[in-house]
Design an enzyme around this catalytic site. Structure first.
Site, short mmCIF file in Angstrom:
data_model
loop_
_atom_site.label_atom_id
_atom_site.label_comp_id
_atom_site.label_asym_id
_atom_site.label_seq_id
_atom_site.Cartn_x
_atom_site.Cartn_y
_atom_site.Cartn_z
N LYS A 168 42.68 -17.98 -28.26
CA LYS A 168 41.96 -18.89 -29.14
C LYS A 168 42.89 -19.59 -30.11
O LYS A 168 42.83 -20.78 -30.30
CB LYS A 168 40.88 -18.11 -29.90
CG LYS A 168 40.01 -18.95 -30.81
CD LYS A 168 39.16 -19.91 -30.01
CE LYS A 168 38.38 -20.88 -30.84
NZ LYS A 168 37.91 -22.03 -30.06
N TRP A 205 48.55 -10.28 -26.65
CA TRP A 205 48.51 -11.35 -25.63
C TRP A 205 49.94 -11.48 -25.13
O TRP A 205 50.84 -11.87 -25.87
CB TRP A 205 48.02 -12.65 -26.28
CG TRP A 205 47.78 -13.77 -25.33
CD1 TRP A 205 46.73 -13.93 -24.48
CD2 TRP A 205 48.60 -14.93 -25.15
NE1 TRP A 205 46.84 -15.11 -23.79
CE2 TRP A 205 47.97 -15.74 -24.17
CE3 TRP A 205 49.80 -15.37 -25.71
CZ2 TRP A 205 48.51 -16.95 -23.76
CZ3 TRP A 205 50.33 -16.57 -25.29
CH2 TRP A 205 49.69 -17.35 -24.32
N CYS A 256 47.61 -12.63 -30.07
CA CYS A 256 47.69 -11.30 -30.68
C CYS A 256 46.94 -11.22 -32.00
O CYS A 256 46.85 -12.19 -32.73
CB CYS A 256 49.15 -10.96 -30.94
SG CYS A 256 50.18 -11.01 -29.47
N GLU A 265 39.03 -34.54 -22.02
CA GLU A 265 38.44 -33.33 -22.61
C GLU A 265 37.48 -32.66 -21.62
O GLU A 265 37.46 -31.43 -21.50
CB GLU A 265 37.73 -33.71 -23.93
CG GLU A 265 36.98 -32.61 -24.63
CD GLU A 265 37.82 -31.39 -25.00
OE1 GLU A 265 39.06 -31.44 -24.91
OE2 GLU A 265 37.22 -30.36 -25.34
N GLU A 294 39.58 -24.98 -17.84
CA GLU A 294 39.73 -23.79 -18.68
C GLU A 294 38.77 -22.67 -18.30
O GLU A 294 39.16 -21.51 -18.24
CB GLU A 294 39.39 -24.14 -20.14
CG GLU A 294 40.50 -24.58 -20.99
CD GLU A 294 40.02 -24.81 -22.41
OE1 GLU A 294 40.49 -24.10 -23.28
OE2 GLU A 294 39.17 -25.70 -22.63
N ASN A 353 52.89 -9.79 -34.43
CA ASN A 353 52.47 -11.06 -33.80
C ASN A 353 53.64 -12.01 -33.90
O ASN A 353 54.35 -12.02 -34.90
CB ASN A 353 51.31 -11.70 -34.57
CG ASN A 353 50.00 -10.99 -34.33
OD1 ASN A 353 49.94 -10.03 -33.57
ND2 ASN A 353 48.95 -11.47 -34.97
N GLY A 354 53.80 -12.87 -32.88
CA GLY A 354 54.88 -13.85 -32.92
C GLY A 354 55.91 -13.56 -31.83
O GLY A 354 55.65 -12.77 -30.92
N ARG A 403 39.92 -14.09 -29.63
CA ARG A 403 41.15 -14.86 -29.61
C ARG A 403 41.89 -14.76 -28.28
O ARG A 403 42.83 -15.51 -28.05
CB ARG A 403 42.07 -14.38 -30.73
CG ARG A 403 41.46 -14.57 -32.10
CD ARG A 403 42.20 -13.78 -33.13
NE ARG A 403 43.51 -14.34 -33.38
CZ ARG A 403 43.81 -15.07 -34.44
NH1 ARG A 403 42.89 -15.34 -35.32
NH2 ARG A 403 45.02 -15.54 -34.60
N LYS A 408 37.93 -28.84 -20.23
CA LYS A 408 36.88 -27.80 -20.33
C LYS A 408 36.63 -27.19 -18.96
O LYS A 408 36.52 -25.99 -18.83
CB LYS A 408 35.56 -28.38 -20.86
CG LYS A 408 35.49 -28.71 -22.32
CD LYS A 408 35.49 -27.52 -23.25
CE LYS A 408 36.89 -27.19 -23.70
NZ LYS A 408 37.41 -27.86 -24.86
N HIS A 464 46.24 -46.95 -8.64
CA HIS A 464 47.69 -46.80 -8.73
C HIS A 464 48.13 -45.41 -8.29
O HIS A 464 49.26 -45.00 -8.62
CB HIS A 464 48.15 -47.10 -10.16
CG HIS A 464 47.82 -48.50 -10.60
ND1 HIS A 464 48.43 -49.61 -10.05
CD2 HIS A 464 46.90 -48.96 -11.47
CE1 HIS A 464 47.91 -50.70 -10.60
NE2 HIS A 464 46.97 -50.34 -11.46
C1 F6R Z 1 40.79 -25.92 -25.54
C2 F6R Z 1 41.31 -25.47 -26.80
C3 F6R Z 1 42.76 -25.64 -27.06
C4 F6R Z 1 43.01 -25.90 -28.55
C5 F6R Z 1 44.52 -25.92 -28.83
C6 F6R Z 1 44.80 -26.27 -30.27
O1 F6R Z 1 39.42 -25.70 -25.41
O2 F6R Z 1 40.60 -24.93 -27.61
O3 F6R Z 1 43.30 -26.64 -26.27
O4 F6R Z 1 42.42 -27.11 -28.89
O5 F6R Z 1 45.06 -24.68 -28.53
O6 F6R Z 1 44.22 -25.36 -31.15
P1 F6R Z 1 43.90 -25.74 -32.64
O7 F6R Z 1 42.86 -26.80 -32.63
O8 F6R Z 1 43.42 -24.47 -33.26
O9 F6R Z 1 45.18 -26.22 -33.25
#
Ligand code: F6R
Length: 609
Positions: free
Chosen positions: A604, A75, A2, A482, A489, A99-100, A27, A486, A505
Site C-alpha cells: 500500500k 514485504w 513493511c 488508470e 493490479e 523498514n527500508g 499495506r 486497476k 501506430h
Molecule cells: C495503485 C496505487 C499505487 C499508488 C502509488 C503511489 O492502485 O495505489 O500506484 O498510487 O504507489 O502511492 P502514493 O499515492 O501513496 O504516493
C-alpha cells in the site's frame, strides 16, 4: 510494505503488537514476526511466513508474553518471503525490526563475518542487528550502540530495537522511512504508521530525519542527528481515522469505491462558495505564491501520477500555465532544467512514498519557486516537508488498489487548477460554470456508483481473457491508464492503455476477437475522432466495451457493448468515468478469485525505493 509496531507497558503487550500488525496488514506483506522480553529477561521470538493469522497460530502453539516487545510485517526486498527472513532479527540478547533498505549491507556483512558473526537470513536487516550487537556487546547501553550503528548505515531505515538486558527500554531511529512514537500513560509505543496504534493512543510524536529515541514507560527522549536532545511536539489525532472495519461490504476496495460520493463532498467542503473557489482553499500562503507561478512540475507515482496527468490538461486549458508531469523514480535521477517561477507539486495518498519524498527533497536544492503537496495523510512526511499542502479528505484507504484517494486527488487538483487559473485571467463566468459542476459532483458520483450491477454483468466478458486494451482521448487518456492499472493490479490481467489516436501506430496489431477493448467515451469535442478510431478496432474484429452517455450516440450491437452512464458536465468526466472502471476491475477480480484488497506482490505505502 513493511510495518513496525513496538510497545513498553506494565501489561503483557503481545495482543497490542498483534492488533497493530493486523491494522497494518492492508499495506501488503508476506511474513510477520514478534519478539518479547519475558519475565525472566529472555527474548521470545516467533516468526512466520504468510499472514498475521499464521503468526497467531504459531503463538497459540508456543505462547509468549512480556511487557516489552517489537513486531513486524515484512514485504520482501532482500531475500525471499520465508520464516528465516521474517523480522525480528536477533543477535545475542538484542532483537530488531527494520523498514527500508540498507544500501551498504554487503561491506557491513563482510566486516561482521570477519568478526565472527554468522548470518541466518538473506536480509539487509540482519546486518544492522549484528552491527548494533558488535557495538554494544550483549546488553551494554543499547541507546549508544544504536546511535553509533546509525552512523554506519547508508540507505533508508526505521528501526525498533530491544535488548533482553534492558527490559525497561525501547530504542528506535528513523532516516528515510517513517516512524512515530505513540504516547500513552505509563506506557509508550512505536509504529511505522499511527493507524497501528489507534487502539491504544491518539497522541503521537512524528520523528524527524536522523532522530533516535529512547523510550521508557515514563518518558521519551529524542535526539536529533547531531546527538542533541530535542523536543518534538506531541500531536493529538482526531478520532475519525479508525477505518479497520469493512461495514456491510465484502472488501475494503468495494467499500472505498462506494464511499466516493461522501469523500468527494468532504474534499469540497469549505473550499467552494456558490460560484467561486474560496481563496483559503489552498492555505494561508497560497495568495503570495500562486501569482508568482509561471510553470508547474507535478511529480508522483502510480495512480497519483495518473491524477497529475489529468491535472495537466486542466492547468494548460484553464490557467494557460505550462505543466510537466513525471514519475518520481525518473525525475529524481536525471538532470532537470528548472525555469524560474516553477511550482513543484507532489501528489500522494500516503505522503510517505519514498521516490516522491526523495524527489521533493531534491527539488528543494534546485531553485523551484515553492513546493506543494496534494495528500491524504495529515502529518505525513510530504505534508510536513512541503510549503503548501492541500489535503484530500478520502479518509484512510485500506485496499491496496487506490480508488477514493484518486478521485479526491482529482477534486483537489481541480480546485488548485481553478485557483491558479483565477490569478491568470479565468473569467468569473467560466469559474462559476466549473464550480457549479463541482457542486453537482457528489450526487453524480452516487449515480455512477449505481452502475454497479450493469458493470458486474459486463465484467463476465473479461473473466477468461489474458489481455485488455483501454482507450481514451485527451483528458480521458489518463483515465484509460488508470483503468488499465486497476485491472492489472487486482485481476492480474495484462492491460495496457493508449490514446486512441495512437492505435494505428502499433497496438492495432494486437487487436483480434480475443482482445476486449475498453473505451472511455464522454460526449466531448474529441468524440467524433474517437469514433473513427473505434471503427479501426471493429474492422479487425476487436470487442468494444464503450462507457458513454446516451448523448454520445453509441448503440450496442454484436461486438459492441455500450455501458450507458449518466450525462455529466465535461469538466467532471475524468472523475466520474473512473468509477465504472474501478467497478469493472473489482468485479473481474471477484470472478477470478484474486485477493482484491491485498493483491500479490504489491504494497500500500511504498516506503522503499
Ligand atoms: C495503485 C496505487 C499505487 C499508488 C502509488 C503511489 O492502485 O495505489 O500506484 O498510487 O504507489 O502511492 P502514493 O499515492 O501513496 O504516493
Amino acid at each position: 510494505m513493511c510495518g513496525i509496531v513496538g510497545a513498553l507497558a506494565q501489561r503483557n503487550v503481545n495482543e497490542i503488537l498483534l492488533e497493530g500488525l493486523r491494522r497494518l496488514e492492508y499495506r501488503g506483506y508476506d511474513s510477520a514476526g514478534v519478539c518479547l522480553v519475558d519475565g525472566d529477561s529472555q527474548l521470545q521470538l516467533r516468526k512466520s511466513q504468510g499472514k498475521v493469522a499464521d503468526l497467531e497460530a504459531r503463538l497459540a502453539a508456543a505462547p509468549a508474553a512480556g511487557q516489552l516487545g517489537i513486531a513486524h510485517t515484512r514485504w520482501a526486498t532482500h531475500g525471499a518471503p520465508s520464516d528465516r527472513n521474517a523480522h525480528p532479527h536477533v543477535s545475542g540478547q538484542i532483537a530488531l525490526v527494520h523498514n527500508g533498505i540498507i544500501e551498504n549491507h554487503q561491506p557491513l556483512r563482510a566486516e561482521l563475518r570477519d568478526k565472527g558473526y554468522q548470518f541466518t537470513s538473506d536480509t539487509d536487516t540482519e546486518v544492522v542487528v549484528h552491527l548494533i550487537h558488535s557495538l554494544a556487546g550483549d546488553g551494554r547501553d543499547l541507546l549508544a550502540a544504536v546511535t553509533a550503528a546509525t552512523d554506519r548505515l547508508e540507505g533508508a531505515y526505521a528501526l525498533g530495537v530491544i535488548s533482553a538486558d534492558e527490559p525497561e527500554t525501547l530504542v528506535c531511529a528513523r532516516s528515510g522511512s517513517p516512524l512515530v512514537v505513540g504516547v500513552g500513560i505509563e506506557e509508550n509505543f512505536i509504529a511505522s504508521d499511527p493507524m497501528a496504534l489507534r487502539q491504544v493512543t491518539d497522541r503521537f510524536i512524528f520523528l524527524e530525519e536522523g532522530d533516535v529515541a529512547e523510550i521508557s514507560r515514563a518518558g521519551i527522549t529524542v535526539r536529533d542527528k547531531q546527538g542533541e536532545e530535542v523536543s518534538r511536539p506531541v500531536h493529538k489525532l482526531d478520532g475519525g481515522h479508525d477505518a479497520a472495519d469493512k461495514g456491510r461490504y465484502r472488501h475494503y476496495m468495494q467499500k472505498e469505491i462506494f464511499e466516493q460520493p461522501a469523500v468527494v463532498e468532504a474534499t469540497l467542503a469549505g473550499r467552494i462558495g456558490d460560484k467561486s473557489v474560496l481563496s483559503e482553499a489552498l492555505g494561508a500562503r497560497a495568495h503570495e505564491i500562486l501569482p508568482e507561478v509561471q510553470q508547474v512540475q507535478i511529480v508522483a507515482c502510480g495512480t497519483s501520477y495518473h491524477a497529475g496527468l489529468v491535472a495537466r490538461y486542466w492547468l494548460e486549458d484553464w490557467a494557460g500555465i505550462p505543466c510537466s508531469v513525471e514519475v518520481a523514480s525518473e525525475i529524481r535521477y536525471r538532470k532537470t532544467a528548472v525555469r524560474p517561477g516553477t511550482l513543484f507539486v507532489t501528489i500522494s495518498q500516503s505522503g510517505e512514498t519514498a521516490d516522491t519524498l526523495a524527489a521533493l527533497r531534491q527539488a528543494k536544492e534546485l531553485g523551484y519557486l515553492a513546493s506543494m503537496t496534494i495528500c491524504n495523510v495529515p502529518n505525513s512526511s510530504l505534508v510536513r516537508e512541503s510549503e503548501l499542502s492541500l489535503m484530500t479528505e478520502a479518509g484512510p484507504e485500506i485496499g491496496v488498489a487506490s480508488t477514493k484517494a484518486f478521485t479526491t486527488q482529482l477534486v483537489a487538483l481541480q480546485l488548485f487548477c481553478i485557483a491558479l487559473a483565477k490569478v491568470n485571467g479565468l473569467s468569473t463566468e467560466r469559474e462559476a460554470e466549473l464550480v457549479k459542476a463541482l457542486h453537482q459532483l457528489p450526487q453524480l458520483m452516487e449515480q455512477f456508483t449505481g452502475l454497479d450491477q450493469l458493470v458486474q454483468d459486463t465484467s463476465e466478458a473479461f473473466a477468461e481473457k489474458h489481455h485488455a486494451l483501454f482507450l481514451g482521448r485527451g483528458v480521458e487518456y489518463p483515465i484509460a491508464l488508470e483503468g488499465a492499472l486497476k485491472l492489472k493490479e487486482i485481476s492480474y490481467i495484462h492491460a495496457e492503455a493508449y490514446p486512441a489516436g495512437e492505435l494505428k501506430h502499433g497496438p492495432l496489431a494486437l487487436v483480434d476477437a480475443d482482445m476486449p477493448v475498453v473505451v472511455v467515451a464522454p460526449n466531448d469535442e474529441l468524440l467524433e475522432k474517437l469514433k473513427s478510431n473505434l471503427q479501426e478496432v471493429r474492422a479487425r474484429g476487436g470487442q468494444l466495451f464503450v462507457f458513454a452517455s446516451p448523448q454520445a450516440g453509441f448503440t450496442s450491437e454484436p461486438g459492441v457493448t455500450v455501458v450507458e452512464v449518466p450525462d455529466a458536465p465535461e469538466s467532471l468526466a475524468p472523475i466520474l468515468y473512473t468509477v465504472p472502471l474501478q467497478l469493472l476491475s473489482y468485479h473481474v477480480a471477484l470472478l477470478k478469485g484474486t485477493d482484491v484488497d491485498q493483491p500479490r506482490n504489491l504494497a500500500k505505502s511504498v516506503t522503499v525505493e
